[in-house]
Design a protein around this motif. Structure first.
Motif, PDB file in Angstrom:
ATOM      1  N   TYR A  93      -6.464  -4.821  -5.726  1.00  0.00           N
ATOM      2  CA  TYR A  93      -5.833  -3.764  -4.932  1.00  0.00           C
ATOM      3  C   TYR A  93      -5.386  -4.302  -3.567  1.00  0.00           C
ATOM      4  CZ  TYR A  93      -7.189  -0.061  -8.178  1.00  0.00           C
ATOM      5  OH  TYR A  93      -7.317   0.743  -9.278  1.00  0.00           O
ATOM      6  N   ASN A  94      -4.299  -3.732  -3.067  1.00  0.00           N
ATOM      7  CA  ASN A  94      -3.773  -4.083  -1.748  1.00  0.00           C
ATOM      8  C   ASN A  94      -3.847  -2.881  -0.813  1.00  0.00           C
ATOM      9  OD1 ASN A  94      -3.094  -6.467  -2.978  1.00  0.00           O
ATOM     10  ND2 ASN A  94      -0.889  -6.288  -2.653  1.00  0.00           N
ATOM     11  N   THR A  95      -3.874  -3.165   0.482  1.00  0.00           N
ATOM     12  CA  THR A  95      -3.681  -2.118   1.486  1.00  0.00           C
ATOM     13  C   THR A  95      -2.434  -2.457   2.292  1.00  0.00           C
ATOM     14  OG1 THR A  95      -5.116  -3.259   3.074  1.00  0.00           O
ATOM     15  CG2 THR A  95      -6.116  -1.533   1.707  1.00  0.00           C
ATOM     16  N   TYR A  96      -1.791  -1.407   2.826  1.00  0.00           N
ATOM     17  CA  TYR A  96      -0.584  -1.569   3.632  1.00  0.00           C
ATOM     18  C   TYR A  96      -0.776  -0.792   4.932  1.00  0.00           C
ATOM     19  CZ  TYR A  96       1.224  -3.389  -0.714  1.00  0.00           C
ATOM     20  OH  TYR A  96       1.393  -4.137  -1.849  1.00  0.00           O
ATOM     21  N   ALA A  97      -0.966  -1.521   6.022  1.00  0.00           N
ATOM     22  CA  ALA A  97      -1.228  -0.902   7.325  1.00  0.00           C
ATOM     23  C   ALA A  97      -0.003  -1.034   8.215  1.00  0.00           C
ATOM     24  CB  ALA A  97      -2.433  -1.569   7.994  1.00  0.00           C
ATOM     25  N   SER A  98       0.265   0.008   8.987  1.00  0.00           N
ATOM     26  CA  SER A  98       1.380  -0.043   9.927  1.00  0.00           C
ATOM     27  C   SER A  98       1.191  -1.213  10.890  1.00  0.00           C
ATOM     28  CB  SER A  98       1.475   1.263  10.711  1.00  0.00           C
ATOM     29  OG  SER A  98       2.436   1.162  11.746  1.00  0.00           O
ATOM     30  N   ARG A  99       2.238  -1.970  11.084  1.00  0.00           N
ATOM     31  CA  ARG A  99       2.143  -3.120  11.984  1.00  0.00           C
ATOM     32  C   ARG A  99       2.139  -2.700  13.442  1.00  0.00           C
ATOM     33  NH1 ARG A  99       6.359  -8.295  12.150  1.00  0.00           N
ATOM     34  NH2 ARG A  99       4.895  -9.792  13.065  1.00  0.00           N
ATOM     35  N   HIS A 100       2.789  -1.589  13.755  1.00  0.00           N
ATOM     36  CA  HIS A 100       3.005  -1.234  15.163  1.00  0.00           C
ATOM     37  C   HIS A 100       2.248  -0.006  15.629  1.00  0.00           C
ATOM     38  CE1 HIS A 100       6.149  -4.270  15.604  1.00  0.00           C
ATOM     39  NE2 HIS A 100       6.589  -3.890  14.411  1.00  0.00           N
ATOM     40  N   THR A 126      -6.987   7.621   7.927  1.00  0.00           N
ATOM     41  CA  THR A 126      -7.214   6.722   6.793  1.00  0.00           C
ATOM     42  C   THR A 126      -8.186   5.599   7.133  1.00  0.00           C
ATOM     43  OG1 THR A 126      -5.336   5.306   7.399  1.00  0.00           O
ATOM     44  CG2 THR A 126      -4.893   7.175   5.934  1.00  0.00           C
ATOM     45  N   ARG A 127      -8.764   5.032   6.090  1.00  0.00           N
ATOM     46  CA  ARG A 127      -9.615   3.841   6.180  1.00  0.00           C
ATOM     47  C   ARG A 127      -9.199   2.872   5.079  1.00  0.00           C
ATOM     48  NH1 ARG A 127     -10.969   6.700   9.766  1.00  0.00           N
ATOM     49  NH2 ARG A 127     -13.019   7.096  10.699  1.00  0.00           N
ATOM     50  N   SER A 128      -9.435   1.613   5.309  1.00  0.00           N
ATOM     51  CA  SER A 128      -9.070   0.612   4.304  1.00  0.00           C
ATOM     52  C   SER A 128      -9.933   0.730   3.057  1.00  0.00           C
ATOM     53  CB  SER A 128      -9.197  -0.797   4.887  1.00  0.00           C
ATOM     54  OG  SER A 128     -10.547  -1.072   5.239  1.00  0.00           O
ATOM     55  N   THR A 129     -11.099   1.357   3.178  1.00  0.00           N
ATOM     56  CA  THR A 129     -12.019   1.474   2.049  1.00  0.00           C
ATOM     57  C   THR A 129     -11.788   2.749   1.238  1.00  0.00           C
ATOM     58  OG1 THR A 129     -13.633   2.436   3.566  1.00  0.00           O
ATOM     59  CG2 THR A 129     -13.821   0.079   3.109  1.00  0.00           C
ATOM     60  N   ASP A 130     -10.911   3.644   1.704  1.00  0.00           N
ATOM     61  CA  ASP A 130     -10.617   4.873   0.964  1.00  0.00           C
ATOM     62  C   ASP A 130      -9.872   4.557  -0.324  1.00  0.00           C
ATOM     63  OD1 ASP A 130     -11.719   6.266   3.058  1.00  0.00           O
ATOM     64  OD2 ASP A 130      -9.793   6.771   3.979  1.00  0.00           O
ATOM     65  N   LYS A 131     -10.191   5.302  -1.377  1.00  0.00           N
ATOM     66  CA  LYS A 131      -9.443   5.160  -2.626  1.00  0.00           C
ATOM     67  C   LYS A 131      -7.955   5.431  -2.388  1.00  0.00           C
ATOM     68  CE  LYS A 131     -10.655   6.973  -6.491  1.00  0.00           C
ATOM     69  NZ  LYS A 131     -11.131   7.922  -7.522  1.00  0.00           N
ATOM     70  N   ALA A 132      -7.666   6.389  -1.518  1.00  0.00           N
ATOM     71  CA  ALA A 132      -6.286   6.794  -1.273  1.00  0.00           C
ATOM     72  C   ALA A 132      -5.456   5.697  -0.599  1.00  0.00           C
ATOM     73  CB  ALA A 132      -6.262   8.055  -0.417  1.00  0.00           C
ATOM     74  N   SER A 133      -6.125   4.685  -0.027  1.00  0.00           N
ATOM     75  CA  SER A 133      -5.419   3.611   0.677  1.00  0.00           C
ATOM     76  C   SER A 133      -5.286   2.342  -0.159  1.00  0.00           C
ATOM     77  CB  SER A 133      -6.135   3.271   1.988  1.00  0.00           C
ATOM     78  OG  SER A 133      -6.263   4.406   2.810  1.00  0.00           O
ATOM     79  N   LEU A 134      -5.807   2.359  -1.381  1.00  0.00           N
ATOM     80  CA  LEU A 134      -5.791   1.169  -2.235  1.00  0.00           C
ATOM     81  C   LEU A 134      -4.659   1.280  -3.249  1.00  0.00           C
ATOM     82  CD1 LEU A 134      -9.623   0.810  -2.908  1.00  0.00           C
ATOM     83  CD2 LEU A 134      -8.240  -0.508  -1.287  1.00  0.00           C
ATOM     84  N   PHE A 135      -3.827   0.252  -3.302  1.00  0.00           N
ATOM     85  CA  PHE A 135      -2.666   0.247  -4.196  1.00  0.00           C
ATOM     86  C   PHE A 135      -2.659  -1.009  -5.057  1.00  0.00           C
ATOM     87  CE2 PHE A 135      -1.437   3.117  -0.853  1.00  0.00           C
ATOM     88  CZ  PHE A 135      -0.739   4.119  -1.511  1.00  0.00           C
TER      89      PHE A 135
END
Length: 247
Positions: A134-141, A186-195
């Motif tokens: 799974y990947n996460t995608y966080a806003s850069r800015h 959001t958190r990186s560990t949330d299911k909703a943030s994993l792609f």
């Protein structure tokens, strides 16, 4: 011995010149930009750019980008709006574009996801690979500044008191109802943030082929239509120059 430092310097100069072509606040195609290795926006370990993938969330929804600018999730297995082009714009940073909508995934300063018609800095996301693929995608800015707890002991002068702070990143996230969550929730560990970036299937490739054929047909029709209009204008201009004999 001097060869390696020289190559590094040339790569850095190439990166600077490529960034100079994208002026601040100006729309810029991420494919024209280069990563820090000067490889023309191509991740060698990711197999090239752009990658065509479907981003499957751990909440069982495929991320989709609508032509009207809306972002949400779809349970459909073969949905054209879920086909994305993921392009590396810097080391560890990608742009995500809906192939059929023609819009870029973006996050504004209020943490809302939206689809932008042009590429801008809000379309840049930090891509991180986690366990199980799974990947996460966080806003850069955009992120939340959180002050760190004050350390023990009170050394330091009595002038300006500066406390260290840490950034809490805002992630692309699709909840259990297929709706996007605000970045600051959001958190990186949330299911909703994993792609999970899924490779396209046969039906997806067929939809892409039909899209490409229709775009080619439209382009040809536009070219022929332009030529016909130019011929009609020339014909009208020649008729206007004809002198009629006087009675």
């Amino acid at each position: 011995m001097l060869m390696l430092p020289l190559l590094v310097l040339l790569g850095q100069l190439d990166l600077i010149s490529s960034r100079a072509r994208c002026a601040p606040g100006q729309a810029c195609d991420p494919r024209q930009r280069r990563d820090a290795g000067g490889r023309g926006g191509v991740y060698e370990h990711l197999g090239g750019a752009p990658r065509r993938r479907k981003l499957y969330c751990a909440t069982k929804y495929h991320l989709q980008i609508h032509p009207n600018g809306r972002i949400d999730g779809s349970l459909e297995e073969n949905n054209p709006l879920s086909i994305m082009e993921i392009t590396a714009v810097d080391v560890g940073v990608v742009a995500i574009k809906g192939l059929f909508s023609g819009r870029y995934l973006a996050m504004n300063d209020k943490g809302r996801l939206y689809a932008s018609e042009v590429f801008n800095k809000e379309c840049e996301f930090v891509e991180r690979i986690h366990e199980l693929g799974y990947n996460t995608y966080a806003s850069r800015h955009h992120s939340t500044e959180q002050p760190l707890p004050a350390g023990g002991g009170g050394g330091g002068g009595g002038g300006s008191k500066r406390r260290a702070s840490a950034k809490r990143q805002w992630y692309v996230s699709i909840n259990g109802k297929g709706r996007p969550r605000r970045g600051f929730k959001t958190r990186s560990t949330d299911k909703a943030s994993l792609f999970l970036p899924r490779v396209l299937g046969n039906k997806d490739h067929e939809m892409v082929r039909r899209l490409r054929d229709s775009q080619s047909a439209q382009q040809l029709a536009h070219q022929h239509g332009g030529r016909g209009e130019r011929r009609r204008r020339r014909h009208r201009a020649r008729k206007g120059r004809v002198r009629h004999p006087e009675d």
